[in-house]
Scaffold this active site. Sequence first.
Site, PDB file in Angstrom:
ATOM      1  N   ARG A 105       0.850  -1.193   0.000  1.00 37.85           N
ATOM      2  CA  ARG A 105       0.000   0.000   0.000  1.00 37.85           C
ATOM      3  C   ARG A 105       0.884   1.241   0.000  1.00 37.85           C
ATOM      4  NH1 ARG A 105      -2.406   2.986   4.640  1.00 37.85           N
ATOM      5  NH2 ARG A 105      -4.103   4.254   3.813  1.00 37.85           N
ATOM      6  N   HIS A 149      -3.022  11.366   0.779  1.00 41.74           N
ATOM      7  CA  HIS A 149      -2.518  10.998   2.098  1.00 41.74           C
ATOM      8  C   HIS A 149      -2.027  12.277   2.802  1.00 41.74           C
ATOM      9  CE1 HIS A 149      -0.956   7.491   4.603  1.00 41.74           C
ATOM     10  NE2 HIS A 149      -0.491   8.551   5.248  1.00 41.74           N
ATOM     11  N   GLU A 195      -7.254   8.180   6.391  1.00 40.03           N
ATOM     12  CA  GLU A 195      -7.620   8.711   7.704  1.00 40.03           C
ATOM     13  C   GLU A 195      -8.400  10.019   7.592  1.00 40.03           C
ATOM     14  OE1 GLU A 195      -4.024   6.729  10.364  1.00 40.03           O
ATOM     15  OE2 GLU A 195      -4.090   8.893  10.134  1.00 40.03           O
ATOM     16  N   ASN A 337      -7.522   2.030   9.867  1.00 40.16           N
ATOM     17  CA  ASN A 337      -6.226   2.060  10.528  1.00 40.16           C
ATOM     18  C   ASN A 337      -6.497   1.924  12.017  1.00 40.16           C
ATOM     19  OD1 ASN A 337      -5.298   2.616   7.984  1.00 40.16           O
ATOM     20  ND2 ASN A 337      -4.703   4.732   8.415  1.00 40.16           N
ATOM     21  N   TYR A 339      -4.972   0.829  15.948  1.00 37.51           N
ATOM     22  CA  TYR A 339      -3.827   0.566  16.807  1.00 37.51           C
ATOM     23  C   TYR A 339      -4.219   0.340  18.263  1.00 37.51           C
ATOM     24  CZ  TYR A 339      -1.049   2.364  12.912  1.00 37.51           C
ATOM     25  OH  TYR A 339      -0.497   2.557  11.677  1.00 37.51           O
TER      26      TYR A 339
END
Length: 513
Positions: A105, A149, A195, A337, A339
């Site tokens: 990616r 991005h 994001e 995404n 975490y």
Amino acid sequence: MWTGQSSKLFTIDFISCKLAIGFINTCGGVVARDDFPAEFVFGSGTSAYQVEGAVLEDGRTLSIWDTFAHSGNYNGANGDVACDGYHKYKEDVQLMVDTGLEAFRFSISWSRLIPNGRGSINEKGLQYYNDFINELIRHGIQPHVTLHHIDLPQVLEDEYEGWISKKAVEDFVAYADVCFRKFGDRVKHWTTFNEVNVFILGGYDVGFLPPGRCSSPFGIINCTRGDSTSEPYIAAHNLLLAHASAVTLYREKYKAMQHGFVGINLYSYWFEPYTSTIEDVKAAQRANDFFLGWFLNPLVHGDYPEIMKRNAGNRIPSFTKLDSELIKGSFDFIGINHYDKFYVKNNPNSLDMYIRDLVADMAVTLISNISAITPTQFDVDPLSLQKLLNYLKEEYGNPPIYIHENGQVQPRNGTLMDTPRVEYLHAYIGALLESLRNGSNTKGYFVWSFMDLFELLGGYNTGYGLYYVDLDDKDLTRYPKLSAHWYTNFLKGKNTSGIFLNVDSKDSFSSSH
């Protein structure tokens, strides 16, 4: 990527949050690649500004991230050279092959491909991405491409203030059209925005991300422009319209010929109720509505969550009937995404909830990691991933999911024995397998990041990489960490349980992998 770490209990209007503590291993032993469906894809990733360097080479112009970095927001660090991926891409693809990656990616730099933001294509930029994609394909690695991005061309920010103008929608769709036309014969997986929720909140509300727009008292940096009370809603609205318009373009013009898929990416905490009380359960749902539902509800249901509309009032734009029809269903997959998780507690003393307060408190912790010698690592709680995937299944109809980022932060100090990262990856990949067995429609998993790079909120002090990049070496030599060996063994069907015994010291690593 964007992360939040802290051990304190945040009080945020009527939600309060703290991170999970402790290690919960749901893996049930060693997990193997063969436990996953053959069509499931494993990979890793980077992004253009974080790895390419060559920022003013071969026709590239500045992006908002260049400007933000050169404004002193990383203690003097920037992505001017980064990992020099622009020149070292063949070497890096060979490392991907050695690692056994099935997919990679990465993002395209809009300002490298179309330096003026619109109009003429930069032939050298076009050649670079063609060469990179061809190198991946030649080695059997699927390219998964992100279009935006956090790096809008600065020229468009200067011209009409970027995403708070509807002019950005038209320019983005034209840029996407170029990418689909030039690369879509080989690229089958497209992500419009990375994001998107954090880009909006960090860039237009509290100001700690490019383009650094905010207003008092909400900004946590000294923003010189912006309006935190309205711009986040306006920019998010325009991003949703740009995404949906690009998806419509692809479906009408390219889908039948190229057979690809287009999605969007969200940063996705799991918000856990602090207690089992109804009040805390409802507070966690409100957090999910503001953090995820802000974008997922329009994509799935055609409108913003009711609680957002009630709280934002006329500050949040309304969708016309045509806009709603355009946006609803405008995705082939959702990228997440993930975490970490936060506990959420109801605060009865406040009736209004603004997610900006959550983001601001997290951002203070995040920014401290830019100068921290030892960044705060994530607690290992793989159940949070299972709960998040189950929430997406139950709340949004089990859409196809790609886990675009997942990994462990550590100091970027040359340490190759990254045992905490191996433990983290083992735990979360095991949790992912359990989610698949429980019906999750997840299609792929990407470790963040392939190599240590210029981090969004850590500069060069933090690292998530499978590979260490020696910035003091003029050749920027890449060295595999323990996690690279572990991931290789996992992907190639070898024994991973003995990886700690197979690597005795830092001296046993070599750049040749």
